[in-house]
Write a protein that holds these residues in place. Structure first.
Motif, short mmCIF file in Angstrom:
data_model
loop_
_atom_site.label_atom_id
_atom_site.label_comp_id
_atom_site.label_asym_id
_atom_site.label_seq_id
_atom_site.Cartn_x
_atom_site.Cartn_y
_atom_site.Cartn_z
N ALA A 36 -7.23 -2.54 6.94
CA ALA A 36 -7.73 -1.90 5.72
C ALA A 36 -7.58 -0.38 5.81
O ALA A 36 -7.17 0.28 4.83
CB ALA A 36 -9.19 -2.27 5.50
N LEU A 37 -7.88 0.19 6.96
CA LEU A 37 -7.75 1.63 7.14
C LEU A 37 -6.30 2.08 7.01
O LEU A 37 -6.00 3.08 6.34
CB LEU A 37 -8.31 2.03 8.51
CG LEU A 37 -8.20 3.53 8.86
CD1 LEU A 37 -8.97 4.38 7.85
CD2 LEU A 37 -8.72 3.78 10.28
N ALA A 68 -1.90 4.44 1.09
CA ALA A 68 -2.08 4.57 -0.36
C ALA A 68 -2.25 6.02 -0.80
O ALA A 68 -2.07 6.34 -1.98
CB ALA A 68 -3.29 3.75 -0.80
N VAL A 69 -2.58 6.89 0.14
CA VAL A 69 -2.80 8.30 -0.20
C VAL A 69 -1.52 8.97 -0.69
O VAL A 69 -1.56 9.89 -1.51
CB VAL A 69 -3.38 9.05 1.02
CG1 VAL A 69 -3.39 10.56 0.78
CG2 VAL A 69 -4.78 8.57 1.34
N ARG A 105 -12.03 -0.67 -1.96
CA ARG A 105 -12.15 -1.02 -0.53
C ARG A 105 -12.63 -2.46 -0.35
O ARG A 105 -13.18 -3.06 -1.26
CB ARG A 105 -13.13 -0.05 0.13
CG ARG A 105 -12.58 1.35 0.27
CD ARG A 105 -13.56 2.28 0.91
NE ARG A 105 -12.95 3.55 1.29
CZ ARG A 105 -13.60 4.57 1.81
NH1 ARG A 105 -14.92 4.47 2.01
NH2 ARG A 105 -12.96 5.67 2.14
N ALA A 153 0.83 -1.21 0.00
CA ALA A 153 0.00 0.00 0.00
C ALA A 153 0.86 1.26 0.00
O ALA A 153 0.49 2.28 -0.60
CB ALA A 153 -0.93 0.00 1.21
N CYS A 207 -3.97 0.62 5.34
CA CYS A 207 -3.57 0.50 3.93
C CYS A 207 -4.10 1.66 3.10
O CYS A 207 -3.40 2.20 2.24
CB CYS A 207 -4.06 -0.83 3.37
SG CYS A 207 -3.17 -2.28 3.97
N GLU A 208 -5.33 2.05 3.36
CA GLU A 208 -5.91 3.20 2.64
C GLU A 208 -5.12 4.46 2.93
O GLU A 208 -4.87 5.28 2.04
CB GLU A 208 -7.37 3.38 3.03
CG GLU A 208 -8.32 2.37 2.42
CD GLU A 208 -9.77 2.75 2.61
OE1 GLU A 208 -10.16 3.84 2.15
OE2 GLU A 208 -10.51 1.97 3.23
N GLN A 209 -4.76 4.66 4.18
CA GLN A 209 -4.00 5.85 4.55
C GLN A 209 -2.63 5.86 3.89
O GLN A 209 -2.16 6.89 3.41
CB GLN A 209 -3.87 5.91 6.08
CG GLN A 209 -5.19 6.20 6.78
CD GLN A 209 -5.10 6.04 8.29
OE1 GLN A 209 -4.21 5.36 8.82
NE2 GLN A 209 -6.01 6.68 9.01
N LEU A 231 -8.28 -4.02 -2.00
CA LEU A 231 -8.28 -4.55 -0.63
C LEU A 231 -9.42 -5.53 -0.39
O LEU A 231 -9.80 -5.77 0.76
CB LEU A 231 -8.38 -3.39 0.36
CG LEU A 231 -7.23 -2.38 0.35
CD1 LEU A 231 -7.55 -1.21 1.28
CD2 LEU A 231 -5.92 -3.04 0.77
N VAL A 290 -7.93 3.04 -5.07
CA VAL A 290 -8.17 2.04 -4.03
C VAL A 290 -9.58 1.45 -4.18
O VAL A 290 -10.56 2.18 -4.33
CB VAL A 290 -8.00 2.64 -2.61
CG1 VAL A 290 -8.35 1.60 -1.55
CG2 VAL A 290 -6.59 3.16 -2.41
#
Length: 281
Positions: free
Chosen positions: A235-236, A242-243, A251, A216, A238-240, A226, A249
């Protein structure tokens, strides 16, 4: 004298080759009843980086291939999978009838995506009306390297997330199902003998918690699926991560993989290029 059986070793699939993890680690894979099945390689951060390098190296050739050629290769994968139907059914271990149905559904899913390879551009592309002496054309293009966390479904779910990524010209690094990784490595053997260029699909086995955050955060990964992440905190994070380089992304989601597929998974990792061209030139 009775002979000793040659037990299968389950390795990683990176750049078209089957290396062991550089860390030398493995982890035990068991059946739903707790019986020992095999030792699978436990990929490390270094393995993940190697897989991204292989995926990036393969991207120009794969994205530059004709859509028709990509469809042919996906159809070839379906052919090879059909030929190893019994082996995959045995590895799924869900009862012979259910396992054979899952393999058949996987073959059908590959054929479905293969058929869309040279049609998705017509559906997503367009000639835009403009007030001036110009052509204005929009066409979809692949995003690049996509990291995919595969769902728990070891075969149909795996193919349902990988096929739409590669049929549109992307390359990918896949973290296989942590609990049921064996079918993913056997599928890699099919990919390696199906005219798919090395590096287009790279398969890692191991722990999501260890691998997903690094993919990520990797600056040479352009998209992140994800779907298979079950831990909401992971998951959260990884999203952060990826920014940082504005990854696309997808989800986590709970899906019935037996349902008919939609175009969403193909279009999620496509970008639209718009070109202006003067009339009469």
């Amino acid at each position: 004298m009775s002979r000793l059986a040659v037990r299968k070793t389950y390795k990683l699939f990176i750049g078209g080759a089957f290396p062991r993890s550089e860390s030398g680690r493995s982890y035990t894979v068991t059946s739903p009843k707790g019986d020992f099945l095999a030792n699978a390689s436990r990929a490390s951060r270094k393995d993940a980086r190697d897989a991204v390098v292989a995926a990036r190296k393969a991207f120009p050739g794969w994205s530059g291939a004709t859509a028709y050629n990509r469809g042919q290769i996906l159809y070839r994968i379906a052919e090879m999978l059909e030929g190893r139907r019994a082996q995959f059914a045995e590895e799924l271990g869900t009862g012979r009838k259910a396992a054979l149905e899952a393999v058949d559904a996987t073959v059908d899913r590959l054929v479905w995506y293969a058929g869309w390879s040279d049609k998705i551009a017509s559906v997503r592309g367009t000639a835009n009306p403009v007030a001036g002496p110009y052509f204005n054309l929009s066409s979809p293009e692949p995003t690049g390297v996509v990291a995919v966390v595969a769902p728990a479904d070891p075969l149909l779910g795996l193919v349902s997330v990988v096929a739409p990524v590669i049929v549109t010209g992307n390359t990918c690094v896949v973290i296989a199902s942590e609990r049921s990784p064996l079918a993913a490595i056997t599928l890699s053997e099919v990919l390696a003998t199906s005219d798919l260029p090395g590096g287009v699909v790279n398969v890692l086995t191991g722990h999501q918690e260890e691998l997903a955050p690094w993919l990520a955060a990797h600056m040479d990964v352009n998209g992140l699926d994800l779907t298979g992440v079950e831990d909401t905190d992971l998951a959260l994070r990884c999203e952060q991560a990826a920014v940082e380089n504005l990854k696309r992304v997808l989800r986590p989601s709970s899906e019935d993989w037996a349902d008919d597929p939609a175009l969403t998974r193909m279009t999620r990792f496509l970008e639209t290029k718009t070109v202006w061209h003067p009339l009469g030139v």
